[in-house]
Design a protein around this motif. Structure first.
Motif, PDB file in Angstrom:
ATOM      1  N   ASP A   1      -2.821   6.391  -6.769  1.00 35.20           N
ATOM      2  CA  ASP A   1      -2.821   6.804  -5.364  1.00 35.20           C
ATOM      3  C   ASP A   1      -3.835   5.996  -4.564  1.00 35.20           C
ATOM      4  O   ASP A   1      -3.564   5.595  -3.425  1.00 35.20           O
ATOM      5  N   ALA A   2      -5.009   5.733  -5.167  1.00 38.68           N
ATOM      6  CA  ALA A   2      -6.023   4.925  -4.485  1.00 38.68           C
ATOM      7  C   ALA A   2      -5.530   3.499  -4.271  1.00 38.68           C
ATOM      8  O   ALA A   2      -5.777   2.888  -3.228  1.00 38.68           O
ATOM      9  N   ARG A   3      -4.804   2.971  -5.244  1.00 41.77           N
ATOM     10  CA  ARG A   3      -4.262   1.615  -5.104  1.00 41.77           C
ATOM     11  C   ARG A   3      -3.256   1.541  -3.966  1.00 41.77           C
ATOM     12  O   ARG A   3      -3.297   0.618  -3.133  1.00 41.77           O
ATOM     13  N   ARG A   4      -2.369   2.537  -3.891  1.00 50.38           N
ATOM     14  CA  ARG A   4      -1.370   2.536  -2.822  1.00 50.38           C
ATOM     15  C   ARG A   4      -2.022   2.720  -1.454  1.00 50.38           C
ATOM     16  O   ARG A   4      -1.599   2.106  -0.475  1.00 50.38           O
ATOM     17  N   PHE A   5      -3.044   3.578  -1.392  1.00 50.52           N
ATOM     18  CA  PHE A   5      -3.729   3.774  -0.109  1.00 50.52           C
ATOM     19  C   PHE A   5      -4.454   2.500   0.318  1.00 50.52           C
ATOM     20  O   PHE A   5      -4.463   2.155   1.508  1.00 50.52           O
ATOM     21  N   THR A   6      -5.071   1.814  -0.647  1.00 51.65           N
ATOM     22  CA  THR A   6      -5.754   0.563  -0.313  1.00 51.65           C
ATOM     23  C   THR A   6      -4.772  -0.467   0.227  1.00 51.65           C
ATOM     24  O   THR A   6      -5.061  -1.186   1.194  1.00 51.65           O
ATOM     25  N   ARG A   7      -3.614  -0.531  -0.392  1.00 54.20           N
ATOM     26  CA  ARG A   7      -2.584  -1.466   0.091  1.00 54.20           C
ATOM     27  C   ARG A   7      -2.136  -1.092   1.500  1.00 54.20           C
ATOM     28  O   ARG A   7      -2.009  -1.957   2.374  1.00 54.20           O
TER      29      ARG A   7
ATOM     30  N   LEU B   1      -3.826   0.623   3.720  1.00 57.76           N
ATOM     31  CA  LEU B   1      -4.929   0.363   4.637  1.00 57.76           C
ATOM     32  C   LEU B   1      -5.033  -1.123   4.960  1.00 57.76           C
ATOM     33  O   LEU B   1      -5.261  -1.508   6.121  1.00 57.76           O
ATOM     34  N   GLY B   2      -4.850  -1.966   3.940  1.00 58.40           N
ATOM     35  CA  GLY B   2      -4.898  -3.407   4.178  1.00 58.40           C
ATOM     36  C   GLY B   2      -3.805  -3.869   5.129  1.00 58.40           C
ATOM     37  O   GLY B   2      -4.055  -4.683   6.033  1.00 58.40           O
ATOM     38  N   GLU B   3      -2.592  -3.336   4.954  1.00 58.39           N
ATOM     39  CA  GLU B   3      -1.495  -3.700   5.859  1.00 58.39           C
ATOM     40  C   GLU B   3      -1.795  -3.228   7.281  1.00 58.39           C
ATOM     41  O   GLU B   3      -1.520  -3.943   8.253  1.00 58.39           O
TER      42      GLU B   3
ATOM     43  N   ARG C   1       0.685   7.478   5.894  1.00 57.48           N
ATOM     44  CA  ARG C   1       0.903   6.969   4.533  1.00 57.48           C
ATOM     45  C   ARG C   1       1.677   7.969   3.689  1.00 57.48           C
ATOM     46  O   ARG C   1       2.596   7.593   2.955  1.00 57.48           O
TER      47      ARG C   1
END
Length: 382
Positions: free
Chosen positions: A135-141, A143-145, A339
């Motif tokens: 979940d943290a990985r998807r949120f980071t992605r 957020l980056g977008e 998200r």
């Protein structure tokens, strides 16, 4: 077999003369959730050395997705919808789970063997940890977008979609003023009641004015407004974006060359950041007014005394400390809400879970951000 009892799932292997590999697998009984028992494990062991297995399902009584999972687990690559040729209903049930790889830890048989409580506990911790990291990985992605598109919008302001931005500002900001104001009014009144009750014991009830001012301006005003906006707007964003995801409207937007971040995420993000300070200010004033009403009716201190006391003994920095957190609250609410909407699958159950999760995550983020700012300002002696 007792009268009325359905036959349990079972199988029989027929081999060629002198051959080690099974040639024909005959399935019998009810391959349902209540009839499987340990048949999946037994069948998997029996087929360990079998090659070129042909499956006969003519003697199956009842069949459901649990039985389909059991067959897929036991047969592995040998299982395919073709084994149900001539049994259209069975084939359709099997196609519901075909292509889904069951997790290693999933037990589809009722073998009676269960892991120890310690193993289950540690396994649960591991699964939760992996889920959190994913979940943290998807949120980071995500957020980056979002940051990328914000940067592109700054370089080219013509990308801003004014119509949805203004519409979201009205919905997330102006329409929330009443509920934020009423909630903060009662919070301010409660703080005043508790403050006066305690301070009276020491004969310094006049300091209730300072208590109300600092508590409402510094903490309660921004946090109560943010929590209400999280419950109101984060859930709304998730539901709206999730419904569009379910109806494939987001895919249609991409086909038409419209980026979902430009059309859905950024207007909601900018609307929250612009309007939430207004809602917070309105809530602060309502909280102070609620405290003032209690002080006036309980202690008899009028408006002039209250305003003079606030002006002289409540530093303006408290107002600054309260408002500086608001844009961060707004960004967290909008990003989490959008998200989680993007994470919705093509079913209503997923939509409901994501809406609930978005509110919980938004409130948790608000509390975390508030704690970070409290520690930071304490270090600066504010």
């Amino acid at each position: 077999m007792p009268k009325g009892q359905m036959p349990k799932a079972d199988f029989a292997l027929k081999t060629s003369d002198g051959a080690e590999a099974a040639r024909l697998l005959v399935l019998t009984g009810d391959w349902t959730a209540t009839g499987l028992r340990d048949v999946a494990e037994r069948l998997k062991k029996a087929l360990t050395r079998a090659q070129d297995v042909q499956v006969d399902v003519a003697d199956i009584g009842r069949f459901d997705t649990a039985g389909a999972y059991a067959l897929k687990y036991a047969l592995g690559d040998r299982a395919s919808p073709e084994i149900f040729a001539g049994h259209e209903n069975y084939r359709r049930i099997y196609e519901l789970i075909d292509g889904i790889s069951p997790e290693v830890q999933t037990q589809i048989s009722e073998s009676g063997r269960s892991a120890s409580p310690l193993v289950n506990f540690l396994s649960g911790i591991g699964q939760k940890t992996l889920s959190f990291l994913d979940d943290a990985r998807r949120f980071t992605r995500f957020l980056g977008e979002t940051v990328t598109f914000i940067f592109l919008t700054i370089l080219n302001p013509g990308r801003i979609r004014w119509t949805p931005l203004v519409a979201q500002m009205q919905r997330t900001g102006l329409e929330a003023l009443i509920v934020v104001g009423v909630a903060n009014f009662f919070v301010g009144a409660v703080v005043a009641f508790l403050g006066i009750l305690q301070l009276k014991q020491f004969g310094v009830s006049v300091f209730a004015v300072e208590l109300i001012g600092i508590a409402v301006l510094r903490e309660f005003g921004p946090v109560i407004a943010a929590v209400l906006m999280a419950g109101r707007s984060a859930s709304s964003f998730t539901a709206e974006v999730g419904a569009m995801k379910m109806n494939q409207e987001i895919d249609a937007m991409r086909v038409m060359g419209i980026n979902p971040f430009d059309a859905l995420v950024l207007p909601r993000l900018f609307a929250m950041i612009i309007t939430m300070p207004l809602a917070t200010f309105f809530g602060m004033m309502a909280g102070l007014f609620g405290g003032f009403i209690v002080v006036w009716t309980t202690l008899g201190y009028g408006p002039n005394f209250f305003i003079q006391r606030m002006t002289d003994y409540v530093p303006f920095v408290n107002y600054f400390v309260g408002l500086i957190k608001v844009p961060f609250f707004a960004a967290a609410i909008a990003l989490i809400g959008c998200r989680m909407g993007m994470e919705v699958k093509e079913d209503v159950i997923s939509l409901g879970k994501q809406v609930t999760s978005s509110v919980v995550q938004a409130i948790f983020a608000i509390i975390t951000i508030d704690a970070i700012f409290a520690i930071m300002f304490n270090g600066f002696d504010f």
